[in-house]
Write an enzyme that holds these catalytic residues in place. Structure first.
Site, PDB file in Angstrom:
ATOM      1  N   ARG A  17      20.345 -33.373  27.520  1.00 50.50           N
ATOM      2  CA  ARG A  17      20.924 -33.996  26.315  1.00 50.50           C
ATOM      3  C   ARG A  17      22.392 -33.616  26.177  1.00 50.50           C
ATOM      4  O   ARG A  17      22.865 -32.676  26.814  1.00 50.50           O
ATOM      5  CB  ARG A  17      20.165 -33.520  25.063  1.00 50.50           C
ATOM      6  CG  ARG A  17      18.769 -34.065  24.968  1.00 50.50           C
ATOM      7  CD  ARG A  17      18.077 -33.684  23.669  1.00 50.50           C
ATOM      8  NE  ARG A  17      17.632 -32.307  23.669  1.00 50.50           N
ATOM      9  CZ  ARG A  17      18.056 -31.379  22.801  1.00 50.50           C
ATOM     10  NH1 ARG A  17      18.922 -31.692  21.865  1.00 50.50           N
ATOM     11  NH2 ARG A  17      17.595 -30.147  22.863  1.00 50.50           N
ATOM     12  N   GLY A  53      19.184 -41.863  40.756  1.00 51.02           N
ATOM     13  CA  GLY A  53      18.960 -42.255  42.148  1.00 51.02           C
ATOM     14  C   GLY A  53      17.724 -41.622  42.754  1.00 51.02           C
ATOM     15  O   GLY A  53      17.505 -41.714  43.963  1.00 51.02           O
ATOM     16  N   SER A 143      33.159 -22.287  23.361  1.00 50.51           N
ATOM     17  CA  SER A 143      33.306 -23.106  22.153  1.00 50.51           C
ATOM     18  C   SER A 143      34.583 -22.708  21.427  1.00 50.51           C
ATOM     19  O   SER A 143      35.021 -21.555  21.499  1.00 50.51           O
ATOM     20  CB  SER A 143      32.124 -22.867  21.208  1.00 50.51           C
ATOM     21  OG  SER A 143      32.390 -23.429  19.941  1.00 50.51           O
ATOM     22  N   ASN A 150      33.722 -18.403  13.096  1.00 48.72           N
ATOM     23  CA  ASN A 150      33.267 -19.404  12.126  1.00 48.72           C
ATOM     24  C   ASN A 150      32.283 -18.755  11.163  1.00 48.72           C
ATOM     25  O   ASN A 150      31.321 -18.113  11.594  1.00 48.72           O
ATOM     26  CB  ASN A 150      32.582 -20.569  12.858  1.00 48.72           C
ATOM     27  CG  ASN A 150      32.439 -21.795  11.991  1.00 48.72           C
ATOM     28  OD1 ASN A 150      33.174 -21.951  11.009  1.00 48.72           O
ATOM     29  ND2 ASN A 150      31.513 -22.655  12.340  1.00 48.72           N
ATOM     30  N   TYR A 156      26.559 -16.892  17.235  1.00 47.50           N
ATOM     31  CA  TYR A 156      27.020 -17.922  18.177  1.00 47.50           C
ATOM     32  C   TYR A 156      28.456 -17.633  18.635  1.00 47.50           C
ATOM     33  O   TYR A 156      28.771 -17.705  19.826  1.00 47.50           O
ATOM     34  CB  TYR A 156      26.925 -19.277  17.476  1.00 47.50           C
ATOM     35  CG  TYR A 156      27.321 -20.471  18.301  1.00 47.50           C
ATOM     36  CD1 TYR A 156      26.478 -20.993  19.271  1.00 47.50           C
ATOM     37  CD2 TYR A 156      28.547 -21.109  18.088  1.00 47.50           C
ATOM     38  CE1 TYR A 156      26.830 -22.109  20.014  1.00 47.50           C
ATOM     39  CE2 TYR A 156      28.911 -22.230  18.815  1.00 47.50           C
ATOM     40  CZ  TYR A 156      28.051 -22.732  19.780  1.00 47.50           C
ATOM     41  OH  TYR A 156      28.415 -23.835  20.511  1.00 47.50           O
ATOM     42  N   ALA A 157      29.315 -17.283  17.678  1.00 47.55           N
ATOM     43  CA  ALA A 157      30.715 -16.991  18.016  1.00 47.55           C
ATOM     44  C   ALA A 157      30.800 -15.802  18.975  1.00 47.55           C
ATOM     45  O   ALA A 157      31.585 -15.820  19.934  1.00 47.55           O
ATOM     46  CB  ALA A 157      31.523 -16.713  16.752  1.00 47.55           C
TER      47      ALA A 157
HETATM   48  P1  NDP Z   1      22.323 -30.059  22.629  1.00 53.37           P
HETATM   49  O1  NDP Z   1      21.538 -29.280  21.630  1.00 53.37           O
HETATM   50  O2  NDP Z   1      22.633 -31.488  22.355  1.00 53.37           O
HETATM   51  O3  NDP Z   1      21.619 -29.964  24.068  1.00 53.37           O
HETATM   52  C1  NDP Z   1      21.218 -28.722  24.537  1.00 53.37           C
HETATM   53  C2  NDP Z   1      20.711 -28.817  25.958  1.00 53.37           C
HETATM   54  O4  NDP Z   1      20.429 -27.483  26.394  1.00 53.37           O
HETATM   55  C3  NDP Z   1      19.440 -29.603  26.097  1.00 53.37           C
HETATM   56  O5  NDP Z   1      19.421 -30.218  27.369  1.00 53.37           O
HETATM   57  C4  NDP Z   1      18.354 -28.521  26.015  1.00 53.37           C
HETATM   58  O6  NDP Z   1      17.149 -28.837  26.706  1.00 53.37           O
HETATM   59  C5  NDP Z   1      19.063 -27.381  26.710  1.00 53.37           C
HETATM   60  N1  NDP Z   1      18.580 -26.070  26.290  1.00 53.37           N
HETATM   61  C6  NDP Z   1      18.590 -25.543  25.062  1.00 53.37           C
HETATM   62  N2  NDP Z   1      18.058 -24.314  25.079  1.00 53.37           N
HETATM   63  C7  NDP Z   1      17.715 -24.075  26.362  1.00 53.37           C
HETATM   64  C8  NDP Z   1      17.110 -22.992  27.019  1.00 53.37           C
HETATM   65  N3  NDP Z   1      16.733 -21.889  26.367  1.00 53.37           N
HETATM   66  N4  NDP Z   1      16.904 -23.082  28.346  1.00 53.37           N
HETATM   67  C9  NDP Z   1      17.251 -24.197  29.025  1.00 53.37           C
HETATM   68  N5  NDP Z   1      17.836 -25.262  28.462  1.00 53.37           N
HETATM   69  C10 NDP Z   1      18.046 -25.205  27.140  1.00 53.37           C
HETATM   70  O7  NDP Z   1      23.648 -29.208  22.831  1.00 53.37           O
HETATM   71  P2  NDP Z   1      25.163 -29.678  23.115  1.00 53.37           P
HETATM   72  O8  NDP Z   1      25.191 -30.676  24.185  1.00 53.37           O
HETATM   73  O9  NDP Z   1      25.807 -29.974  21.826  1.00 53.37           O
HETATM   74  O10 NDP Z   1      25.792 -28.302  23.627  1.00 53.37           O
HETATM   75  C11 NDP Z   1      25.850 -27.955  24.998  1.00 53.37           C
HETATM   76  C12 NDP Z   1      26.674 -26.680  25.136  1.00 53.37           C
HETATM   77  O11 NDP Z   1      27.971 -26.907  24.615  1.00 53.37           O
HETATM   78  C13 NDP Z   1      26.095 -25.498  24.368  1.00 53.37           C
HETATM   79  O12 NDP Z   1      26.306 -24.316  25.095  1.00 53.37           O
HETATM   80  C14 NDP Z   1      26.926 -25.488  23.108  1.00 53.37           C
HETATM   81  O13 NDP Z   1      26.982 -24.201  22.539  1.00 53.37           O
HETATM   82  C15 NDP Z   1      28.274 -25.924  23.641  1.00 53.37           C
HETATM   83  N6  NDP Z   1      29.141 -26.479  22.639  1.00 53.37           N
HETATM   84  C16 NDP Z   1      28.768 -27.580  21.904  1.00 53.37           C
HETATM   85  C17 NDP Z   1      29.635 -28.085  20.944  1.00 53.37           C
HETATM   86  C18 NDP Z   1      29.294 -29.273  20.114  1.00 53.37           C
HETATM   87  O14 NDP Z   1      30.069 -29.576  19.193  1.00 53.37           O
HETATM   88  N7  NDP Z   1      28.219 -29.987  20.367  1.00 53.37           N
HETATM   89  C19 NDP Z   1      30.930 -27.453  20.690  1.00 53.37           C
HETATM   90  C20 NDP Z   1      31.224 -26.334  21.519  1.00 53.37           C
HETATM   91  C21 NDP Z   1      30.357 -25.874  22.456  1.00 53.37           C
HETATM   92  P3  NDP Z   1      15.911 -29.597  25.947  1.00 53.37           P
HETATM   93  O15 NDP Z   1      16.310 -31.032  25.861  1.00 53.37           O
HETATM   94  O16 NDP Z   1      14.739 -29.408  26.839  1.00 53.37           O
HETATM   95  O17 NDP Z   1      15.757 -28.928  24.606  1.00 53.37           O
END
Ligand code: NDP
Length: 247
Positions: A17, A53, A143, A150, A156-157
């Protein structure tokens, strides 16, 4: 020069995701073999492999980012399938927000375990194969919150600031072996993680010089640059992709 990843093999943690998915899709589009981990989205992971693919080009691995055993198994699955690991993107991350006064030790520890210790586990697993190859690119996703702090996100920070020191240390340790390590520090990106921002998003836009929240593809483009051979003289860098929020 183009951002070409042909013949490269990349592992992205948390690839089903949001930002991770955009990175997976961009890397595959640039020609890489892509493996990705996820925690629970089995169906999404299966569909994603097909859309990239099929099993020759993509590999989905169910793995908890906080588990050392899962990290080792993930990297082994990649090297067993493709014989090498050129890129590692440490993206999986979670939030458990709350003001310090109400944050319990579990909320602190689980975020540190997944976001920071998880990076240690998977980078350690990839360390030896990358050293042996004398080539590799590690990108950790920090981040803007790790840079600025924050209210309500102390755990998280701390995890995201920790990633910066961790990644710079890797850059120093591994540079002599031809392995690079860099950080991408996203600002506020529209994903499931930020879906709950609601009206607060409008207030944030006013603080962002470019006047908008970011999209997952904005982050994927920066990661692709760092994975590709276009950036072979870049290591230990923190690339802010945040519309100018932190400067
Ligand atoms: P999402 O919550 O949209 O997606 C998280 C993804 O990580 C999913 O694919 C999820 O898998 C996977 N995931 C979560 N926990 C685990 C775990 N314990 N083991 C394996 N996979 C895991 O997050 P974002 O795309 O928003 O964020 C991605 C990264 O970017 C994070 O590290 C976040 O801290 C960082 N980030 C995000 C920001 C934002 O504004 N969105 C800003 C700054 C940094 P599943 O689908 O199976 O749950």
């Amino acid at each position: 020069m183009t951002l070409d990843l042909t013949d490269k093999t990349v592992l992205v943690t948390g690839g089903t995701r949001g930002i991770g998915r955009a990175i997976v899709e961009a890397a595959a589009h640039a020609g890489a073999n892509v493996a990705f981990t996820y925690r629970s989205s089995v169906e999404t992971a299966t569909e994603l492999v097909e859309s990239l693919g099929g099993p020759d080009k993509a590999l989905a691995i169910q793995a908890d980012a906080a588990s050392a055993d899962d990290a080792i198994a993930s990297v082994q699955a990649v090297t067993a399938k493709w014989g090498r690991i050129d890129g590692l993107v440490v993206n999986a991350g979670i939030t458990k927000d709350g003001l310090m006064i109400r944050m319990d030790a579990d909320a602190w520890q689980s975020v540190i375990d997944t976001n920071l210790t998880g990076a240690f586990h998977v980078a350690k697993a990839a360390y030896r194969p990358m050293m042996k190859q004398r080539a590799g690119s590690i990108v950790t996703i920090s981040s803007v919150v790790g840079v600025m702090g924050n209210a309500g996100q102390a755990n998280y920070a701390a995890s995201k600031a920790g990633l910066i020191g961790f990644t710079k240390s890797l850059a120093r340790e591994l540079g002599g072996r031809g392995v690079r390590a860099n950080v991408v520090a996203p600002g506020y990106i529209e994903t499931d993680m930020t879906a709950g921002l609601g009206d607060a998003a409008d207030g944030l836009k006013g603080q962002i010089p470019l006047g908008r929240l970011g999209q997952p593809d904005d982050i994927a483009a920066a990661v692709l640059y760092l994975l590709s051979d276009v950036s072979t003289y870049v290591t230990g860098h923190v690339l802010h992709v945040d519309g100018g929020l932190a400067m």
